[in-house]
Design a protein around this motif. Sequence first.
Motif, PDB file in Angstrom:
ATOM      1  N   VAL A 128       0.941  -1.316   0.100  1.00 46.99           N
ATOM      2  CA  VAL A 128      -0.230  -0.086  -0.270  1.00 46.99           C
ATOM      3  C   VAL A 128       0.978   1.350  -0.076  1.00 46.99           C
ATOM      4  O   VAL A 128       1.864   1.185   0.616  1.00 46.99           O
ATOM      5  CB  VAL A 128      -0.812  -0.016   1.288  1.00 46.99           C
ATOM      6  CG1 VAL A 128      -1.727   1.272   1.223  1.00 46.99           C
ATOM      7  CG2 VAL A 128      -1.692  -1.100   1.266  1.00 46.99           C
ATOM      8  N   PHE A 129       0.707   1.997  -0.836  1.00 47.02           N
ATOM      9  CA  PHE A 129       1.463   3.385  -0.902  1.00 47.02           C
ATOM     10  C   PHE A 129       0.340   4.324  -0.449  1.00 47.02           C
ATOM     11  O   PHE A 129      -0.274   4.733  -1.385  1.00 47.02           O
ATOM     12  CB  PHE A 129       1.863   3.667  -2.361  1.00 47.02           C
ATOM     13  CG  PHE A 129       2.960   2.580  -2.958  1.00 47.02           C
ATOM     14  CD1 PHE A 129       2.532   1.326  -3.727  1.00 47.02           C
ATOM     15  CD2 PHE A 129       4.178   2.604  -2.549  1.00 47.02           C
ATOM     16  CE1 PHE A 129       3.168   0.400  -4.126  1.00 47.02           C
ATOM     17  CE2 PHE A 129       5.150   1.548  -3.145  1.00 47.02           C
ATOM     18  CZ  PHE A 129       4.561   0.470  -3.523  1.00 47.02           C
ATOM     19  N   CYS A 130       0.570   4.884   0.481  1.00 46.66           N
ATOM     20  CA  CYS A 130      -0.430   6.165   1.251  1.00 46.66           C
ATOM     21  C   CYS A 130       0.291   7.011   1.809  1.00 46.66           C
ATOM     22  O   CYS A 130       1.491   7.220   1.791  1.00 46.66           O
ATOM     23  CB  CYS A 130      -1.217   5.332   2.306  1.00 46.66           C
ATOM     24  SG  CYS A 130      -0.318   4.680   3.655  1.00 46.66           S
ATOM     25  N   VAL A 178       4.370   7.244   1.729  1.00 47.32           N
ATOM     26  CA  VAL A 178       5.312   8.031   0.691  1.00 47.32           C
ATOM     27  C   VAL A 178       4.166   8.900  -0.035  1.00 47.32           C
ATOM     28  O   VAL A 178       4.622  10.094  -0.666  1.00 47.32           O
ATOM     29  CB  VAL A 178       6.217   6.935  -0.070  1.00 47.32           C
ATOM     30  CG1 VAL A 178       7.097   6.466   0.720  1.00 47.32           C
ATOM     31  CG2 VAL A 178       5.130   6.217  -0.839  1.00 47.32           C
ATOM     32  N   LEU A 179       2.952   8.918  -0.182  1.00 47.05           N
ATOM     33  CA  LEU A 179       2.216   9.332  -1.269  1.00 47.05           C
ATOM     34  C   LEU A 179       2.209  10.951  -1.072  1.00 47.05           C
ATOM     35  O   LEU A 179       2.136  11.532  -1.923  1.00 47.05           O
ATOM     36  CB  LEU A 179       0.717   8.806  -1.109  1.00 47.05           C
ATOM     37  CG  LEU A 179       0.245   8.582  -2.398  1.00 47.05           C
ATOM     38  CD1 LEU A 179       0.914   7.990  -3.509  1.00 47.05           C
ATOM     39  CD2 LEU A 179      -1.393   8.018  -2.264  1.00 47.05           C
ATOM     40  N   ASP A 180       2.572  11.626   0.242  1.00 45.56           N
ATOM     41  CA  ASP A 180       2.503  12.894   0.410  1.00 45.56           C
ATOM     42  C   ASP A 180       4.043  13.337   0.750  1.00 45.56           C
ATOM     43  O   ASP A 180       4.008  14.524   1.178  1.00 45.56           O
ATOM     44  CB  ASP A 180       1.528  13.435   1.427  1.00 45.56           C
ATOM     45  CG  ASP A 180       1.625  12.658   2.466  1.00 45.56           C
ATOM     46  OD1 ASP A 180       1.084  12.968   3.829  1.00 45.56           O
ATOM     47  OD2 ASP A 180       2.485  11.646   2.821  1.00 45.56           O
ATOM     48  N   SER A 181       4.986  12.546   0.300  1.00 47.44           N
ATOM     49  CA  SER A 181       6.382  12.902   0.614  1.00 47.44           C
ATOM     50  C   SER A 181       6.903  13.780  -0.425  1.00 47.44           C
ATOM     51  O   SER A 181       6.303  13.822  -1.456  1.00 47.44           O
ATOM     52  CB  SER A 181       7.088  11.656   0.917  1.00 47.44           C
ATOM     53  OG  SER A 181       7.542  11.170  -0.394  1.00 47.44           O
ATOM     54  N   ASP A 237       9.637   7.709  -4.783  1.00 44.06           N
ATOM     55  CA  ASP A 237       9.502   6.777  -3.755  1.00 44.06           C
ATOM     56  C   ASP A 237       8.586   5.515  -4.025  1.00 44.06           C
ATOM     57  O   ASP A 237       8.797   4.485  -3.885  1.00 44.06           O
ATOM     58  CB  ASP A 237       9.017   7.277  -2.501  1.00 44.06           C
ATOM     59  CG  ASP A 237       9.976   8.363  -1.820  1.00 44.06           C
ATOM     60  OD1 ASP A 237      11.180   8.243  -2.108  1.00 44.06           O
ATOM     61  OD2 ASP A 237       9.343   9.226  -1.092  1.00 44.06           O
ATOM     62  N   VAL A 238       7.810   5.857  -4.861  1.00 39.13           N
ATOM     63  CA  VAL A 238       6.672   4.536  -5.560  1.00 39.13           C
ATOM     64  C   VAL A 238       7.564   3.951  -6.765  1.00 39.13           C
ATOM     65  O   VAL A 238       7.468   2.748  -6.808  1.00 39.13           O
ATOM     66  CB  VAL A 238       5.406   5.164  -5.968  1.00 39.13           C
ATOM     67  CG1 VAL A 238       4.643   4.188  -6.507  1.00 39.13           C
ATOM     68  CG2 VAL A 238       4.670   5.928  -4.732  1.00 39.13           C
TER      69      VAL A 238
END
Length: 298
Positions: free
Chosen positions: A57-59, A79-82, A88-89
């Motif tokens: 899961v990438f969240c 990572v989704l808001d890094s 990162d994805v």
Amino acid sequence: MEDALQLVRNVVPPLTAKKHKGQDGRVGVVGGCREYTGAPYFAAISALKVGADLSHVFCTQEAAPVIKAYSPELIVHPVLDSPDAVHDVEKWLPRLHALVVGPGLGRDDVLLSNVKDILEASKARGIPVVIDADGLWLIAQQPALIRGYQKAVLTPNHVEFSRLSEAVLGDPLDGQDRRGAVLRLSQALGNVTVVQKGERDVISDGEQVLECSQEGSGRRCGGQGDLLSGSLGVLVHWALQAGPERTDGFSPLLVAAFGACALTRQCSHQAFQKHGRSTTTTDMIAEVGPAFSRLFET
Ligand SMILES: NC(=O)C1=CN([C@@H]2O[C@H](COP(=O)(O)OP(=O)(O)OC[C@H]3O[C@@H](n4cnc5c(N)ncnc54)[C@H](OP(=O)(O)O)[C@@H]3O)[C@@H](O)[C@H]2O)[C@@H](O)CC1
Ligand SMILES: Nc1ncnc2c1ncn2[C@@H]1O[C@H](COP(=O)(O)OP(=O)(O)OP(=O)(O)O)[C@@H](O)[C@H]1O
Ligand SMILES: [Mg+2]
């Protein structure tokens, strides 16, 4: 219906001692934010329960500990808001067989912009993508993102379908002719596969149409679409790996979508028999194993 179920059975890989971990599927779910942590969990755990070996899961950073707490089975990346979300994805993409984009994504512009770039990177690698929920909100805003990408499957509910039709065709859902409406939307998007969920699920790649009326239940609790999209992530990988010779001339994505629709409805049917009006998606996920065996294990 039975013929279509047999086509799904044809693409299910055998469990053998000859395989190593990961070979039966490594799926990633892109979604999970402050408001929504259940949806990405439902999608990712359903992928594992159907038969994927690994489920990521990438969240957002805030959602990650919550989703991690739901289950040790999932590999959760905050990572989704890094600042470097896309990188990162992207560094995981070579190790993924399919991506499920949208469950619990929300509509934050920064997240949607990151997901746009993640989709571009996935297409560049030819990774199959299932687009659901708020991923469809993004597509309605920027249809060109997936137009013509033959390895894309969209899974709109009633409202999401109308939004997409409005955005792409300029007219909302034609209530009567659902088959025609799904055919037209698929064609306008360059023959991506479209699943219009509803009383009957109508599935088309712009040329062929399949309808799934596997008996479900009258329960319309939230999260059922997430079970469907997570299951579909695995089935898309299996169907593409099996190839069209195993699907009797039907597009592998069409067969995979039919399988995910039938499985979701069977889970709903089985869970409702036990829990009735109190049935939740969690109860349905507990039925994935028995429902899969009943429908697809020969
Ligand atoms: N536990 C969690 O974390 C869950 C999180 N979730 C996440 O929520 C996000 C948004 O998902 P969503 O399904 O609310 O989508 P969206 O199109 O914004 O609906 C908005 C409005 O449209 C309507 N409406 C919806 N369906 C309809 C239908 N079949 N037929 C007719 N009308 C229908 C209805 O409006 P109403 O008719 O009630 O005015 C509804 O309120 C998404 O990321 C998803 O993954 C969910 O997966 C659930 C579990
Ligand atoms: N009227 C109906 N009768 C029977 N089954 C239905 C009906 N509407 C939807 N379904 C089934 O319920 C499942 C989820 O469809 P739904 O339209 O609720 O998705 P969704 O709104 O995206 O769900 P989610 O809350 O996860 O976002 C699908 O398997 C679909 O076939
Ligand atoms: Mg949904």
